[in-house]
Design a protein around this motif. Structure first.
Motif, PDB file in Angstrom:
ATOM      1  N   ILE A   1      19.842  -7.278   1.498  1.00  0.00           N
ATOM      2  CA  ILE A   1      18.926  -6.268   1.011  1.00  0.00           C
ATOM      3  C   ILE A   1      19.381  -6.320  -0.510  1.00  0.00           C
ATOM      4  O   ILE A   1      18.462  -6.057  -1.395  1.00  0.00           O
ATOM      5  CB  ILE A   1      19.360  -4.814   1.345  1.00  0.00           C
ATOM      6  N   ARG A   2      20.613  -6.406  -0.833  1.00  0.00           N
ATOM      7  CA  ARG A   2      21.078  -6.598  -2.260  1.00  0.00           C
ATOM      8  C   ARG A   2      20.767  -7.676  -3.025  1.00  0.00           C
ATOM      9  O   ARG A   2      20.577  -7.644  -4.266  1.00  0.00           O
ATOM     10  CB  ARG A   2      22.594  -6.324  -2.455  1.00  0.00           C
ATOM     11  N   PHE A   3      20.203  -8.351  -2.337  1.00  0.00           N
ATOM     12  CA  PHE A   3      19.437  -9.760  -2.905  1.00  0.00           C
ATOM     13  C   PHE A   3      18.326  -9.400  -3.855  1.00  0.00           C
ATOM     14  O   PHE A   3      18.318 -10.213  -5.016  1.00  0.00           O
ATOM     15  CB  PHE A   3      19.003 -10.762  -1.893  1.00  0.00           C
ATOM     16  N   GLY A   4      17.937  -8.176  -3.826  1.00  0.00           N
ATOM     17  CA  GLY A   4      16.820  -7.857  -4.616  1.00  0.00           C
ATOM     18  C   GLY A   4      17.331  -7.174  -6.038  1.00  0.00           C
ATOM     19  O   GLY A   4      16.690  -7.033  -7.039  1.00  0.00           O
TER      20      GLY A   4
ATOM     21  N   PHE B   1      12.092  -3.164  -2.184  1.00  0.00           N
ATOM     22  CA  PHE B   1      12.176  -1.634  -2.381  1.00  0.00           C
ATOM     23  C   PHE B   1      13.204  -1.628  -3.394  1.00  0.00           C
ATOM     24  O   PHE B   1      13.139  -0.862  -4.576  1.00  0.00           O
ATOM     25  CB  PHE B   1      12.338  -0.695  -1.320  1.00  0.00           C
ATOM     26  N   LEU B   2      14.387  -2.104  -3.243  1.00  0.00           N
ATOM     27  CA  LEU B   2      15.600  -2.123  -4.028  1.00  0.00           C
ATOM     28  C   LEU B   2      15.369  -2.509  -5.328  1.00  0.00           C
ATOM     29  O   LEU B   2      15.963  -2.137  -6.442  1.00  0.00           O
ATOM     30  CB  LEU B   2      16.759  -2.574  -3.296  1.00  0.00           C
ATOM     31  N   ALA B   3      14.552  -3.688  -5.506  1.00  0.00           N
ATOM     32  CA  ALA B   3      14.202  -4.199  -6.498  1.00  0.00           C
ATOM     33  C   ALA B   3      13.388  -3.511  -7.478  1.00  0.00           C
ATOM     34  O   ALA B   3      13.526  -3.529  -8.832  1.00  0.00           O
ATOM     35  CB  ALA B   3      13.773  -5.690  -6.465  1.00  0.00           C
ATOM     36  N   ASP B   4      12.582  -2.724  -6.994  1.00  0.00           N
ATOM     37  CA  ASP B   4      11.672  -1.531  -7.770  1.00  0.00           C
ATOM     38  C   ASP B   4      10.886  -2.437  -8.827  1.00  0.00           C
ATOM     39  O   ASP B   4      10.910  -1.946  -9.756  1.00  0.00           O
ATOM     40  CB  ASP B   4      12.672  -0.645  -8.212  1.00  0.00           C
ATOM     41  N   PRO B   5      10.017  -3.330  -8.283  1.00  0.00           N
ATOM     42  CA  PRO B   5       9.232  -3.903  -9.381  1.00  0.00           C
ATOM     43  C   PRO B   5       8.140  -3.242  -9.915  1.00  0.00           C
ATOM     44  O   PRO B   5       7.563  -2.083  -9.018  1.00  0.00           O
ATOM     45  CB  PRO B   5       8.868  -5.213  -8.824  1.00  0.00           C
ATOM     46  N   ALA B   6       7.568  -3.453 -10.880  1.00  0.00           N
ATOM     47  CA  ALA B   6       6.106  -2.755 -11.515  1.00  0.00           C
ATOM     48  C   ALA B   6       5.106  -3.155 -10.628  1.00  0.00           C
ATOM     49  O   ALA B   6       4.198  -2.590 -10.367  1.00  0.00           O
ATOM     50  CB  ALA B   6       6.185  -2.801 -12.873  1.00  0.00           C
ATOM     51  N   VAL B   7       5.122  -4.481 -10.143  1.00  0.00           N
ATOM     52  CA  VAL B   7       3.929  -4.982  -9.525  1.00  0.00           C
ATOM     53  C   VAL B   7       4.661  -5.676  -8.306  1.00  0.00           C
ATOM     54  O   VAL B   7       5.561  -6.530  -8.327  1.00  0.00           O
ATOM     55  CB  VAL B   7       3.361  -6.052 -10.422  1.00  0.00           C
TER      56      VAL B   7
END
Length: 585
Positions: free
Chosen positions: A439-442, A496-502
């Motif tokens: 998960i932390r990979f993001g 979700f963790l990465a929280d990208p704009a797109v």
């Protein structure tokens, strides 16, 4: 081929440049070792010609001086050789480390298109067998090759200085030696290059067969794959046998020429000693030096094996490093705006094809406002995944521009783009390690609380907590410990963790069965909330909650609008929706 050889020489110079000081010291030690080794026969000559007669007269001083000098030369040769081997090992291992890091880092930077055509077996071959060939040369071949070359040059000069007539007899063998060595160099270069290619094919077929072992066994293709492996393995055997045939011809030929030359020098030198034209010590030293001249030439055939294998391997590595990324990093990156409501996407007159003669998109115009969720629908080959890859900048358009918040993607730094745009595909790849690490990979800097919060938001916390070690549970290779649905939830938590704009979902649920897909629908709605999203799916269950549907056909948008409006219009989307609803009955 010439360009590749030039590139391999450039690569060698690049990896050696940081070690110039140590290399200079190593060369000095090697020259010292060679000088000490060359003094041995000369001291034997002095002992015979200048120390025996005084010994008969009861004076042992000259012989003792020669013996002490011989012992000193032996000690210097030992110390220099040990120092050289220690220093060259440090340099060699540093060079191998640098090569592995360069190749691995370059593989990571190369685009997906490269990895689709360059098989994993070939990549493994580059990082294993090719590096091993260079390591074999570094571990002992370099010292042997250089020392043999120094010995040959040194002995040739000393022979000319010791006795010119005897050296003239020796020189009669040089034209044959030169021709034989040139023949061996050319023939072995081609043979070892073929050997490297054949070995790579063995690795490629083995890796591909093992990766697809389920399909191989399911379709009973073991005999076919065995025949292919037997063929490439036999080609490797034949190419290796050809290389050894060359050695079997070269090495005995050198020994034969050396023995004939020694016999000729012994006969002619003996006659000169009897005639008083030269001393016994000179003849003895000449013969000792002559043996030292031919012995390295015989050994060169063995060392040349390592040299040619390493040369061919270095050319392969240089060929990989010469591959340029399809998308270039901008020279002067333009930062994306940091403002609320980011994530606006615009395709302007975009045309693209994976081959120049086969366009996929032609003059595509598309605007996606920030925060909108758009679904791309259409038949296979319509261009849906191509749109996703262009938005993720796996490729650049042939013509036109793709912008994010008004900035051309070609002007955005790659690191910033990867933080802003995340692509989730149907191939949910989990790496070896724990659930939390995957998960932390993001977002590698996320703490445990952030990881758990992401899992809870997606709805993955309950099944993770039920695992034997919770978030610390090892997922095993490719996530084999988890079900398909669980792997997908972990992938969603990662995004979700990465929280990208797109966020781009390219067939992200297509590999799931219907019950499992329903379980991840909540996660899907959570991950799409409050961001720009592009969803590509054949199953229309994923499309029901989107803001807008685009129907693509032959690289063009043929329908565009909210799902309810398109259903009411009775067009292509309505037909697809009707077929999907009927399939559920």
């Amino acid at each position: 081929m010439a360009r590749l050889r030039a590139r391999s020489r450039t690569l060698l110079a690049e990896v050696l440049r940081p070690h110039r000081g140590r290399l200079g010291a190593a060369v000095a030690l090697l020259l010292t070792q060679n000088a000490a080794a060359m003094s041995g026969p000369y001291l034997v000559m002095l002992g015979i010609d200048r120390a025996i007669e005084p010994l008969r007269e009861g004076r042992s001083g000259p012989l003792a001086a020669v013996a002490v000098s011989f012992a000193a030369a032996t000690g210097i040769e030992y110390a220099a050789r040990r120092g050289f081997l220690t220093l060259s090992a440090r340099v060699g291992q540093a060079v191998l480390l640098d090569l592995r890091q360069r190749v691995y880092a370059h593989f990571l930077r190369l685009p997906v298109a490269f990895h689709e055509r360059y098989t994993s077996g070939r990549m493994i071959s580059r990082l294993t067998s090719d590096i091993d060939s260079i390591a074999e040369l570094v571990d002992g071949g370099v010292e042997s090759l250089v020392m043999a070359a120094l010995t040959i040059v040194s002995v040739a000069a000393i022979l000319l200085w010791l006795d010119l007539p005897l050296a003239a007899v020796t020189l009669l063998a040089f034209p044959l030696l030169f021709w034989l060595s040139r023949w061996f160099a050319r023939a072995s270069a081609a043979a070892y290059r073929h050997t490297r290619e054949a070995m790579a094919l063995v690795i490629v077929h083995f890796v591909e067969s093992m990766r697809g072992i389920r399909a191989v066994q399911a379709y009973r293709r073991e005999p076919r794959n065995q025949r292919i492996f037997d063929s490439v393995n036999d080609d490797y055997r034949r190419s290796s046998r050809q290389a050894f045939r060359l050695i079997a011809t070269y090495s005995p030929s050198i020994k034969l020429i050396g023995n004939v030359t020694v016999a000729g020098v012994l006969c002619y030198g003996g006659a000169r000693v009897l005639g008083g034209e030269t001393a016994v010590g000179v003849l003895a030293a000449f013969l000792l030096y002559l043996r030292r001249f031919f012995e390295p030439m015989q050994e060169l055939s063995q060392f040349y094996n390592s040299l040619q294998s390493a040369t061919a391997a270095l050319e392969k590595l240089a060929g990989v490093l010469d591959e340029r990324p399809a998308v270039a990093e901008p020279v002067r990156p333009v930062p994306l705006p940091r403002r609320p409501g980011r994530g606006a996407v615009h395709f302007q007159a975009v045309s693209f094809g994976y081959r120049p003669d086969a366009p996929i998109l032609t003059g595509l115009d598309l605007t996606i406002p920030a925060g909108q969720t758009v679904a791309l629908i259409g038949p296979t080959g319509a261009g849906k995944s191509t749109v996703a890859k262009l938005l993720a900048r796996f490729h650049d358009p042939a013509t036109g521009t793709v912008t994010l918040d008004g900035v051309d993607l070609r002007q955005v730094a790659d690191a910033e783009l990867r933080r802003t745009v995340v692509l989730v595909t149907q191939e949910t790849h989990l790496f070896g390690g724990t659930v939390a690490e995957n998960i932390r990979f993001g977002r590698p800097d996320a703490d445990d609380a952030a990881v758990e919060a992401a899992a809870r938001a997606i709805g993955a916390h309950d099944f993770i907590a039920a695992l034997p070690d919770g978030y610390a549970t090892e997922v095993h290779r490719r996530g084999g410990r988890l079900s398909a649905g669980q792997r997908q939830l972990v992938a969603f938590a990662r995004a979700f963790l990465a929280d990208p704009a797109v966020l781009i979902l390219d067939e992200a649920t297509s590999s799931l069965d219907v019950p499992t897909e329903r379980l991840v629908q909540h996660a899907l709605s959570t991950i799409l909330r409050d961001r720009t999203a592009v969803v590509i799916a054949h199953r229309l269950s994923t499309v029901e909650t989107v803001d807008r549907v685009l129907v693509l056909d032959d690289g063009r948008i043929v329908e565009d609008g909210p799902p309810a409006e398109l259903i009411a219009d009775g067009g292509r989307y309505a037909a697809l929706h009707r077929q999907w609803r009927d399939s559920l009955l």
